[in-house]
Write a protein that holds these residues in place. Sequence first.
Motif, mmCIF file in Angstrom:
data_model
loop_
_atom_site.group_PDB
_atom_site.id
_atom_site.type_symbol
_atom_site.label_atom_id
_atom_site.label_comp_id
_atom_site.label_asym_id
_atom_site.label_seq_id
_atom_site.Cartn_x
_atom_site.Cartn_y
_atom_site.Cartn_z
ATOM 1 N N GLU A 149 0.824 -1.562 -0.254
ATOM 2 C CA GLU A 149 -0.237 -0.191 -0.213
ATOM 3 C C GLU A 149 1.025 1.275 -0.123
ATOM 4 N N GLY A 150 0.392 2.090 -0.634
ATOM 5 C CA GLY A 150 0.841 3.400 -0.618
ATOM 6 C C GLY A 150 2.042 3.739 -2.344
ATOM 7 N N ASP A 151 3.365 2.377 -2.737
ATOM 8 C CA ASP A 151 3.653 2.263 -3.547
ATOM 9 C C ASP A 151 3.384 2.959 -5.087
ATOM 10 N N GLY B 144 -13.785 -2.086 -9.840
ATOM 11 C CA GLY B 144 -13.130 -2.454 -8.953
ATOM 12 C C GLY B 144 -11.897 -3.427 -9.230
ATOM 13 N N VAL B 145 -10.700 -3.777 -8.991
ATOM 14 C CA VAL B 145 -9.756 -4.982 -9.677
ATOM 15 C C VAL B 145 -9.737 -5.529 -8.270
ATOM 16 N N SER B 146 -9.717 -6.991 -8.532
ATOM 17 C CA SER B 146 -10.125 -7.650 -7.414
ATOM 18 C C SER B 146 -8.892 -8.264 -7.010
ATOM 19 N N TYR B 147 -7.201 -7.686 -6.941
ATOM 20 C CA TYR B 147 -6.196 -7.060 -5.872
ATOM 21 C C TYR B 147 -6.552 -6.594 -4.968
ATOM 22 N N PRO B 148 -5.788 -7.584 -3.976
ATOM 23 C CA PRO B 148 -4.382 -8.259 -4.137
ATOM 24 C C PRO B 148 -4.914 -9.667 -3.994
ATOM 25 N N PRO C 134 -0.867 -4.979 1.286
ATOM 26 C CA PRO C 134 -0.443 -5.131 0.250
ATOM 27 C C PRO C 134 -1.660 -3.348 -0.272
ATOM 28 N N GLY C 135 -2.202 -3.691 0.187
ATOM 29 C CA GLY C 135 -2.951 -2.143 -0.359
ATOM 30 C C GLY C 135 -4.377 -2.658 -0.730
#
Length: 167
Positions: free
Chosen positions: A68-70, A94-98, A113-114
């Motif tokens: 998260e935050g990168d 929405g994308v299913s990351y992570p 992971p964000g």
Amino acid sequence: MLWILFLLPVIAIVWYWYPDKPLPKDVIIDKLVVHKAKRVMEAYSGNTVIKTYNIALGKNPIGHKEFEGDKKTPEGRYTINARNPRSGYYKNLGVSYPNEADKVHAAKLEKSPGGDIKIHGLRNDRGYIGKFHRMKDWTNGCIAVTNDEADELYVAVKKDAEIVILK
């Protein structure tokens, strides 16, 4: 030589207002493929590329999102798992990351992971920027398109469509 100074703004204005080719009516998009290095996203129906979108990515676009935050856009296989017509950015998918591998990797780094990776239009008060948003990567890791493109994707991309994000 002075005519060039006049011509450049005219070209920019024409390009800005020239409409992109819309998606065909009633097409169902079941797969999206993002090529980060080329800054394009291909929309597929079956095995056919229906449209290619020019996109903007996270402010730090090289490499896979690690935490998260990168400000990186993730790489890998995900699904379109949500829709929001009223977000802070014009409509989003929405994308299913992570995924599990992303969570394990971030845990090894002792970081979160964000999440909240989306395909979205422009910030709600900035729609006037239009195509010019593509001139630089500006998101926090999301994939940005114009508001008109967000409209057509919002309607055409089916639930749980696959999204493959490549380097």
